[in-house]
Design a protein around this motif. Structure first.
Motif, PDB file in Angstrom:
ATOM      1  N   LEU B  30      12.064  85.043 -45.984  1.00  0.00           N
ATOM      2  CA  LEU B  30      12.866  83.815 -45.968  1.00  0.00           C
ATOM      3  C   LEU B  30      11.987  82.564 -45.960  1.00  0.00           C
ATOM      4  CD1 LEU B  30      15.764  84.898 -43.573  1.00  0.00           C
ATOM      5  CD2 LEU B  30      15.902  84.453 -46.030  1.00  0.00           C
ATOM      6  N   PHE B  31      10.907  82.578 -45.180  1.00  0.00           N
ATOM      7  CA  PHE B  31      10.000  81.417 -45.176  1.00  0.00           C
ATOM      8  C   PHE B  31       9.443  81.195 -46.586  1.00  0.00           C
ATOM      9  CE2 PHE B  31       9.021  82.106 -40.431  1.00  0.00           C
ATOM     10  CZ  PHE B  31       9.811  81.032 -40.045  1.00  0.00           C
ATOM     11  N   ALA B  32       9.068  82.293 -47.248  1.00  0.00           N
ATOM     12  CA  ALA B  32       8.476  82.166 -48.585  1.00  0.00           C
ATOM     13  C   ALA B  32       9.507  81.657 -49.586  1.00  0.00           C
ATOM     14  CB  ALA B  32       7.908  83.513 -49.046  1.00  0.00           C
ATOM     15  N   ARG B  33      10.744  82.142 -49.472  1.00  0.00           N
ATOM     16  CA  ARG B  33      11.753  81.751 -50.454  1.00  0.00           C
ATOM     17  C   ARG B  33      12.322  80.370 -50.189  1.00  0.00           C
ATOM     18  NH1 ARG B  33      16.557  85.068 -51.009  1.00  0.00           N
ATOM     19  NH2 ARG B  33      15.865  86.431 -49.308  1.00  0.00           N
ATOM     20  N   ASN B  34      12.582  80.067 -48.929  1.00  0.00           N
ATOM     21  CA  ASN B  34      13.339  78.843 -48.619  1.00  0.00           C
ATOM     22  C   ASN B  34      12.543  77.770 -47.888  1.00  0.00           C
ATOM     23  OD1 ASN B  34      15.507  80.286 -49.698  1.00  0.00           O
ATOM     24  ND2 ASN B  34      16.022  81.151 -47.698  1.00  0.00           N
ATOM     25  N   GLY B  35      11.324  78.084 -47.516  1.00  0.00           N
ATOM     26  CA  GLY B  35      10.533  77.106 -46.770  1.00  0.00           C
ATOM     27  C   GLY B  35      10.826  77.166 -45.279  1.00  0.00           C
ATOM     28  N   PHE B  36      10.002  76.472 -44.534  1.00  0.00           N
ATOM     29  CA  PHE B  36      10.100  76.510 -43.075  1.00  0.00           C
ATOM     30  C   PHE B  36      11.360  75.804 -42.576  1.00  0.00           C
ATOM     31  CE2 PHE B  36       9.235  74.717 -38.877  1.00  0.00           C
ATOM     32  CZ  PHE B  36       8.771  75.818 -38.188  1.00  0.00           C
ATOM     33  N   ASP B  37      11.598  74.608 -43.100  1.00  0.00           N
ATOM     34  CA  ASP B  37      12.742  73.814 -42.626  1.00  0.00           C
ATOM     35  C   ASP B  37      14.080  74.497 -42.880  1.00  0.00           C
ATOM     36  OD1 ASP B  37      11.421  71.755 -41.489  1.00  0.00           O
ATOM     37  OD2 ASP B  37      11.876  70.259 -43.032  1.00  0.00           O
ATOM     38  N   ASN B  38      14.194  75.111 -44.061  1.00  0.00           N
ATOM     39  CA  ASN B  38      15.483  75.681 -44.459  1.00  0.00           C
ATOM     40  C   ASN B  38      15.683  77.111 -43.985  1.00  0.00           C
ATOM     41  OD1 ASN B  38      16.232  73.314 -45.885  1.00  0.00           O
ATOM     42  ND2 ASN B  38      14.928  73.953 -47.599  1.00  0.00           N
ATOM     43  N   THR B  39      14.814  77.569 -43.108  1.00  0.00           N
ATOM     44  CA  THR B  39      14.965  78.925 -42.588  1.00  0.00           C
ATOM     45  C   THR B  39      15.250  78.838 -41.087  1.00  0.00           C
ATOM     46  OG1 THR B  39      13.419  79.790 -44.231  1.00  0.00           O
ATOM     47  CG2 THR B  39      13.803  81.146 -42.280  1.00  0.00           C
ATOM     48  N   SER B  40      16.356  79.428 -40.667  1.00  0.00           N
ATOM     49  CA  SER B  40      16.696  79.401 -39.241  1.00  0.00           C
ATOM     50  C   SER B  40      16.436  80.761 -38.607  1.00  0.00           C
ATOM     51  CB  SER B  40      18.177  79.044 -39.064  1.00  0.00           C
ATOM     52  OG  SER B  40      18.971  80.055 -39.643  1.00  0.00           O
ATOM     53  N   ILE B  41      16.219  80.727 -37.297  1.00  0.00           N
ATOM     54  CA  ILE B  41      16.088  81.956 -36.530  1.00  0.00           C
ATOM     55  C   ILE B  41      17.343  82.817 -36.735  1.00  0.00           C
ATOM     56  CG2 ILE B  41      16.070  82.858 -34.166  1.00  0.00           C
ATOM     57  CD1 ILE B  41      13.360  81.918 -34.798  1.00  0.00           C
ATOM     58  N   ARG B  42      18.490  82.152 -36.799  1.00  0.00           N
ATOM     59  CA  ARG B  42      19.751  82.865 -37.017  1.00  0.00           C
ATOM     60  C   ARG B  42      19.724  83.636 -38.342  1.00  0.00           C
ATOM     61  NH1 ARG B  42      24.872  82.405 -35.058  1.00  0.00           N
ATOM     62  NH2 ARG B  42      24.094  80.828 -33.612  1.00  0.00           N
ATOM     63  N   ALA B  43      19.252  82.962 -39.412  1.00  0.00           N
ATOM     64  CA  ALA B  43      19.198  83.605 -40.733  1.00  0.00           C
ATOM     65  C   ALA B  43      18.211  84.773 -40.729  1.00  0.00           C
ATOM     66  CB  ALA B  43      18.798  82.587 -41.803  1.00  0.00           C
ATOM     67  N   ILE B  44      17.092  84.591 -40.029  1.00  0.00           N
ATOM     68  CA  ILE B  44      16.108  85.682 -39.952  1.00  0.00           C
ATOM     69  C   ILE B  44      16.706  86.868 -39.207  1.00  0.00           C
ATOM     70  CG2 ILE B  44      13.880  86.352 -38.945  1.00  0.00           C
ATOM     71  CD1 ILE B  44      12.971  83.394 -39.535  1.00  0.00           C
ATOM     72  N   GLY B  45      17.404  86.573 -38.106  1.00  0.00           N
ATOM     73  CA  GLY B  45      18.077  87.637 -37.359  1.00  0.00           C
ATOM     74  C   GLY B  45      19.065  88.389 -38.241  1.00  0.00           C
ATOM     75  N   ALA B  46      19.850  87.621 -38.992  1.00  0.00           N
ATOM     76  CA  ALA B  46      20.855  88.248 -39.860  1.00  0.00           C
ATOM     77  C   ALA B  46      20.184  89.150 -40.900  1.00  0.00           C
ATOM     78  CB  ALA B  46      21.701  87.170 -40.540  1.00  0.00           C
ATOM     79  N   ALA B  47      19.085  88.616 -41.515  1.00  0.00           N
ATOM     80  CA  ALA B  47      18.403  89.389 -42.556  1.00  0.00           C
ATOM     81  C   ALA B  47      17.775  90.666 -41.977  1.00  0.00           C
ATOM     82  CB  ALA B  47      17.337  88.539 -43.237  1.00  0.00           C
ATOM     83  N   ALA B  48      17.359  90.585 -40.703  1.00  0.00           N
ATOM     84  CA  ALA B  48      16.726  91.748 -40.077  1.00  0.00           C
ATOM     85  C   ALA B  48      17.759  92.612 -39.349  1.00  0.00           C
ATOM     86  CB  ALA B  48      15.647  91.289 -39.098  1.00  0.00           C
ATOM     87  N   ASP B  49      18.991  92.154 -39.385  1.00  0.00           N
ATOM     88  CA  ASP B  49      20.084  92.877 -38.742  1.00  0.00           C
ATOM     89  C   ASP B  49      19.888  93.010 -37.220  1.00  0.00           C
ATOM     90  OD1 ASP B  49      22.540  94.072 -38.797  1.00  0.00           O
ATOM     91  OD2 ASP B  49      21.772  96.089 -39.254  1.00  0.00           O
ATOM     92  N   VAL B  50      19.422  91.932 -36.615  1.00  0.00           N
ATOM     93  CA  VAL B  50      19.283  91.905 -35.143  1.00  0.00           C
ATOM     94  C   VAL B  50      19.863  90.592 -34.617  1.00  0.00           C
ATOM     95  CG1 VAL B  50      17.150  93.263 -35.198  1.00  0.00           C
ATOM     96  CG2 VAL B  50      17.008  90.767 -35.118  1.00  0.00           C
ATOM     97  N   ASP B  51      20.117  90.566 -33.334  1.00  0.00           N
ATOM     98  CA  ASP B  51      20.620  89.359 -32.699  1.00  0.00           C
ATOM     99  C   ASP B  51      19.531  88.275 -32.691  1.00  0.00           C
ATOM    100  OD1 ASP B  51      23.081  88.675 -30.683  1.00  0.00           O
ATOM    101  OD2 ASP B  51      21.227  87.620 -30.131  1.00  0.00           O
TER     102      ASP B  51
END
Lengths: 204, 204
Positions: B30-51
Motif C-alpha cells: 500500500l505504501f508503494a502504490r498509494n504513498g505514505f499520506d494516502n495509506t492508513s493503518i486501517r487500510a493496512i489492517g484490512a489488506a492484511a485481514d487483521v484488526d
C-alpha cells in the motif's frame, strides 16, 4: 559520436564487431579494477589482444572509450573542454549549465539508466573512478583544498550534482523533476561555487 | 525499537509471526502504490485481514511501521521530533547533525543497503513517498516556498542530503568517505540553510 550504422556498415570485413566488443569488455574490466588513471589504451589493447592503434581507431581518446564503456552517449570532453576556459569563480554556475541540459536530453536517459544499474550492482567503481580521476583532475586541480585534505572541495560539488541526478531523474520528486533547468542552475550555482572557492571553516 | 527476541518470544500463540509478516507485506504494497499520506493503518489492517489495533500493537505508529516496511532500523521520529523544536533558521545545521551519525552507525548500514536496492529496482516510490510526504510535511511546511511552486526548498535540501549518502556510503569517494561528521555538517549546513530560508532568485 559513433552510431550503430557506422559500426556495422556492410562494407566492413567480418570480425570487426567482435574486435570492438572485445576491446569494450577489456576496457570495462580494467577501468573497474584499476580506475581510469591507471588504465592505459596500451593495456586495454593488450588485454583485448589487439594493437593499441586499433583501440584509438574504434573509440578515439581514452575518455571517449571510457564513456562508451559505461554507456555515456557523449564524450565527457564536451563538458570538460569548455570548463577549462572558464574562470574558476564561474565554474559553480557553468558546470550545472553544461550538465543539466545533457541529463535532460534523450542522450541523458542512457546515462541515468546506466548510473542506476551501476549503483545496484557492485559496479560503482567505474562511477567512482570517473568522479575521482577525471572530474577531480580537471576541476579539483584548479581550486585550493585545505593542505593534506585531498580533493574535498570538488567532492562536495559532486555530492550536490549526484543528488540532483537522484532527485530529478531517479526519485523524480515533484516539483523538482519539472523545474526548468535555469531555476535549478540558478539555485545550486552559489552553493557549488561556495564549495569550490568559498570559506569552509569546517574543513580548515 | 522491537527486536527479534521480543517478536518471537516463546510464550506467544502460534501464528503471530505470520500475522506480523502479513501486515508488513500489506504495508509495503500500500505504501508503494498509494504513498505514505494516502495509506492508513486501517487500510493496512484490512489488506492484511487483521484488526487495525493489532497493526498498532506490532508496529506502533504509522511512521514506525513505514520504517519497518522499508527496513529503516530506527523510528523516523527520532529525527523529526527534535527538528520540531529547532528554530527554522537552524535546521540547515541541525538536520545533518542528526542524520549523519545515524547513517554512519551500524544501524545506518541497513538503511543504505535498502536505499541501494530500492534505487536498483522499481521501488523508488517508497523513498519518494517518504521524502515527499514525511519530510516535506514536517520541514517543508515551515519554510516559505515561492507561491504556487510546491515544496521546492526542502527538495533542494533533499537533493544535497541524498548526494551525501551517495558520495559517502555508496560511491565511497575518498577523502569524502573518511571525513569526520563535523566537517561534513559544517561544510553543508550553510548551503542547506540557504535552500531553506535564503534568497533564491532563480525560484521567484
Amino acid at each position: 559520436m559513433t552510431t550503430d550504422q557506422d559500426r556495422k556498415r556492410p562494407g566492413r570485413p567480418p570480425g570487426t564487431s567482435d574486435t570492438r566488443d572485445r576491446i569494450l569488455v577489456a576496457a570495462r574490466d580494467l577501468f573497474a579494477r584499476n580506475g581510469f588513471d591507471n588504465t592505459s589504451i596500451r593495456a586495454i589493447g593488450a588485454a583485448a589482444d589487439v594493437d593499441p592503434a586499433l583501440v584509438h581507431h574504434y573509440f578515439g581518446t581514452k575518455t571517449q572509450l571510457f564513456a562508451d564503456a559505461i554507456h555515456i552517449p557523449i564524450d565527457p570532453m564536451t563538458v570538460i573542454g569548455p570548463l577549462r576556459e572558464v574562470p574558476v569563480d564561474q565554474i559553480g554556475h557553468v558546470l550545472p549549465s553544461l550538465l543539466l541540459p545533457i541529463w535532460d536530453s534523450e542522450l541523458g536517459k542512457g546515462f541515468i539508466a546506466t548510473m542506476r544499474s551501476m549503483l545496484a550492482g557492485s559496479d560503482v567503481s567505474m562511477v567512482r573512478s570517473f568522479l575521482q580521476d577525471v572530474i577531480t583532475a580537471e576541476v579539483g586541480a584548479r581550486v585550493d583544498d585545505p593542505p593534506g585534505s585531498g580533493p574535498v572541495r570538488v567532492q562536495f560539488v559532486a555530492s550536490q550534482l549526484v543528488g540532483i541526478v537522484m532527485a530529478r531523474y531517479i526519485l523524480e520528486l515533484e516539483p523538482f523533476k519539472s523545474l526548468p533547468v535555469d531555476q535549478i542552475v540558478e539555485t545550486i550555482a552559489p552553493n557549488l561555487q561556495r564549495y569550490l572557492t568559498g570559506d569552509l571553516p569546517g574543513l580548515v
